[in-house]
Design a protein around this motif. Structure first.
Motif, PDB file in Angstrom:
ATOM      1  N   ALA A 248       0.832  -1.205   0.000  1.00 19.40           N
ATOM      2  CA  ALA A 248       0.000   0.000   0.000  1.00 19.40           C
ATOM      3  C   ALA A 248       0.869   1.258   0.000  1.00 19.40           C
ATOM      4  N   TRP A 249       1.926   1.275   0.822  1.00 20.63           N
ATOM      5  CA  TRP A 249       2.806   2.449   0.854  1.00 20.63           C
ATOM      6  C   TRP A 249       3.532   2.639  -0.477  1.00 20.63           C
ATOM      7  N   ILE A 250       4.022   1.544  -1.042  1.00 21.56           N
ATOM      8  CA  ILE A 250       4.747   1.652  -2.317  1.00 21.56           C
ATOM      9  C   ILE A 250       3.824   2.168  -3.414  1.00 21.56           C
ATOM     10  N   THR A 251       2.608   1.630  -3.479  1.00 23.95           N
ATOM     11  CA  THR A 251       1.646   2.095  -4.482  1.00 23.95           C
ATOM     12  C   THR A 251       1.283   3.552  -4.245  1.00 23.95           C
ATOM     13  N   TYR A 252       1.111   3.921  -2.985  1.00 24.84           N
ATOM     14  CA  TYR A 252       0.791   5.311  -2.640  1.00 24.84           C
ATOM     15  C   TYR A 252       1.886   6.250  -3.144  1.00 24.84           C
ATOM     16  N   LEU A 253       3.142   5.879  -2.930  1.00 23.52           N
ATOM     17  CA  LEU A 253       4.253   6.728  -3.372  1.00 23.52           C
ATOM     18  C   LEU A 253       4.373   6.745  -4.893  1.00 23.52           C
ATOM     19  N   ARG A 254       4.119   5.610  -5.535  1.00 20.85           N
ATOM     20  CA  ARG A 254       4.229   5.567  -6.993  1.00 20.85           C
ATOM     21  C   ARG A 254       3.145   6.381  -7.683  1.00 20.85           C
ATOM     22  N   LEU A 255       2.012   6.566  -7.023  1.00 22.86           N
ATOM     23  CA  LEU A 255       0.961   7.405  -7.582  1.00 22.86           C
ATOM     24  C   LEU A 255       1.218   8.891  -7.353  1.00 22.86           C
ATOM     25  N   GLY A 256       2.269   9.201  -6.589  1.00 23.31           N
ATOM     26  CA  GLY A 256       2.573  10.599  -6.281  1.00 23.31           C
ATOM     27  C   GLY A 256       2.758  11.487  -7.498  1.00 23.31           C
ATOM     28  N   PRO A 257       3.578  11.097  -8.507  1.00 20.38           N
ATOM     29  CA  PRO A 257       3.747  11.958  -9.684  1.00 20.38           C
ATOM     30  C   PRO A 257       2.440  12.293 -10.395  1.00 20.38           C
ATOM     31  N   LEU A 258       1.562  11.297 -10.552  1.00 29.17           N
ATOM     32  CA  LEU A 258       0.283  11.543 -11.216  1.00 29.17           C
ATOM     33  C   LEU A 258      -0.601  12.441 -10.358  1.00 29.17           C
ATOM     34  N   TRP A 259      -0.624  12.195  -9.061  1.00 34.72           N
ATOM     35  CA  TRP A 259      -1.428  13.021  -8.155  1.00 34.72           C
ATOM     36  C   TRP A 259      -0.967  14.476  -8.191  1.00 34.72           C
ATOM     37  N   ARG A 260       0.354  14.688  -8.149  1.00 29.06           N
ATOM     38  CA  ARG A 260       0.882  16.060  -8.190  1.00 29.06           C
ATOM     39  C   ARG A 260       0.628  16.713  -9.540  1.00 29.06           C
ATOM     40  N   GLN A 261       0.715  15.946 -10.618  1.00 32.87           N
ATOM     41  CA  GLN A 261       0.452  16.497 -11.951  1.00 32.87           C
ATOM     42  C   GLN A 261      -0.982  17.008 -12.055  1.00 32.87           C
ATOM     43  N   ARG A 263      -2.952  17.910  -9.590  1.00 28.55           N
ATOM     44  CA  ARG A 263      -3.293  18.931  -8.597  1.00 28.55           C
ATOM     45  C   ARG A 263      -2.401  20.161  -8.694  1.00 28.55           C
ATOM     46  N   ALA A 264      -1.403  20.138  -9.608  1.00 32.53           N
ATOM     47  CA  ALA A 264      -0.412  21.213  -9.613  1.00 32.53           C
ATOM     48  C   ALA A 264      -0.955  22.511 -10.195  1.00 32.53           C
ATOM     49  N   THR A 265      -1.786  22.429 -11.216  1.00 27.26           N
ATOM     50  CA  THR A 265      -2.237  23.636 -11.898  1.00 27.26           C
ATOM     51  C   THR A 265      -3.330  24.334 -11.104  1.00 27.26           C
ATOM     52  N   PRO A 266      -3.404  25.653 -11.195  1.00 29.70           N
ATOM     53  CA  PRO A 266      -4.477  26.368 -10.503  1.00 29.70           C
ATOM     54  C   PRO A 266      -5.819  26.026 -11.132  1.00 29.70           C
TER      55      PRO A 266
END
Length: 401
Positions: A248-261, A263-266
């Motif tokens: 679960a932790w590894i999957t959570y971290l691997r989804l980080g780039p997509l999540w930030r992409q 949520r990054a834009t206003p």
């Protein structure tokens, strides 16, 4: 061994026993649950009562020199019996056969535990020995029999459990096999402890002084063996849970780039759910996946299938597999849609005819489960996705002039 070498394992095993108490209350009728809990408890008190300060305190409290000797030996026999009974219940089989085998081992070790204080009472051990009781009284009548009884009982348990674990490990896999391999290592160490002790005792019978085997070599061996055996029994029970948490932790971290992409834009992003700091990794992963799916759903009007097709074709031309090319194309379409959504909240009217195709293609690329979502997140680092992001950003700048 230092005193801390006894007390640290005792505390660690005591904590493990306390952690297993809820399971013991829920599954009191299960012989397997009872056996696991008793083994952890026996290992903890074995380390505690075998520590020289505890030995001295018990002797002083009772007023009987070397009273701790048979006490520690009884606890070690109880631990040896717990190992055998747990293996019997763990392997399973017909209920009557399991109960019959368990009763036989319990009866045999109960007899040994009863014999130990009887031998001690019949013998004479007036000089307190905190570390070398085995060899100091190796030739004393009845004390000698007490020492041999506990050593033989300990070694029988080590040999039988080792043979059972080796035979069983060949037929199973995953965490159970890992646990059995660890158990074999622990039981072999327990056997080496018994052999070292017994060798030193027999040497005394022949007039030789090999006490170092008993006082220097054997204690760290049995300390390591007891801990390893306990870990081996707990691994198949806790291993799947540990694997789930790590996954679960590894999957959570691997989804980080997509999540930030995403949520990054206003823009008008949905508020993130409040997650308590003690939340389980499964809950955190579920929240992150939910947020990602919500953001992807909002991007559907901006998804351009032409962007996906160009990135897909470029990946194929660079000898990527069809599956990887499909994910790369979807990732390129997503980053282009993020750029488009940051430029204008409404889609380009000329691209409306391409929206259904892009949404369908993204759904097909993601598929069921979270595996493709992780692949989509990983694909954001692809050079073809970077090219799509740069192209979309250039278009955004040119359209604002």
């Amino acid at each position: 061994m230092r005193n801390s070498d006894y007390y640290f394992p005792a505390v660690a095993l005591g904590i493990a026993f306390v952690a297993k108490l809820p399971a013991l209350r829920r599954g009191w009728r299960s012989p397997l649950v009872r056996s696991v809990c008793f083994l952890v408890f026996a290992a903890a008190i074995c380390f505690f009562f075998a520590a020289p300060p505890t030995i001295e305190a018990v002797n002083d409290l009772t007023g009987i020199p070397n009273f701790s000797g048979p006490l520690v030996y009884c606890v070690m026999c109880a631990f040896s019996c717990a190992c055998l009974v747990l293996i019997v219940n763990w392997r399973g089989g017909p209920d009557e056969t399991v109960r019959r085998s368990s009763r036989r081992w319990i009866a045999g070790y109960t007899a040994a535990i009863i014999a130990l204080p009887v031998f001690f009472a019949l013998g004479d051990a007036p000089v307190e020995r905190l570390r070398d009781l085995d060899t100091y009284y190796a030739t004393t009548p009845f004390i000698r029999e007490m020492i041999v009884t506990y050593l033989v009982a300990h070694m029988v348990s080590a040999v039988v459990t080792t043979a059972l674990c080796v035979r069983w490990a060949r037929a199973v896999g995953d965490w159970l096999r890992v646990g059995l391999v660890v158990l074999v290592i622990g039981f072999v160490l327990n056997l080496l402890f018994g052999l070292a002790k017994l060798t030193a005792v027999v040497a005394r019978w022949t007039g030789r002084d090999w006490d170092a085997l008993s006082t220097t070599l054997a204690p760290p061996i049995v300390a390591a063996g007891g801990l390893i055996v306990t870990v081996g029994f707990l691994l198949p029970l806790l291993g799947p849970q540990i694997s789930d948490v790590c996954h679960a932790w590894i999957t959570y971290l691997r989804l980080g780039p997509l999540w930030r992409q995403l949520r990054a834009t206003p823009g008008d992003h949905a508020p993130l759910p409040q997650i308590p700091w003690w939340a389980a990794p499964d809950m955190r992963l579920t929240v992150r996946e939910t947020v990602i799916h919500d953001e992807l759903l909002k991007l559907q009007p901006h998804l351009d299938d032409c962007v996906r097709q160009r990135a897909h074709d470029a990946a194929i031309d660079s000898h990527a597999s069809p599956q990887d090319a499909e994910v790369v194309g979807a990732a390129a379409m997503v980053v282009a849609a993020v750029e488009a959504s940051s430029r204008t909240p409404e889609p380009d009217p000329q691209a409306e005819s391409r929206v259904p195709a892009g949404a369908v293609a993204l759904t097909a690329a993601l598929g069921p489960g979270r595996g493709r979502l992780v692949q989509l997140s990983r694909a954001l680092h692809s050079p073809f996705v970077a090219a799509a992001r740069k192209e979309a950003a250039t278009y955004s700048e040119s359209s604002t002039r």
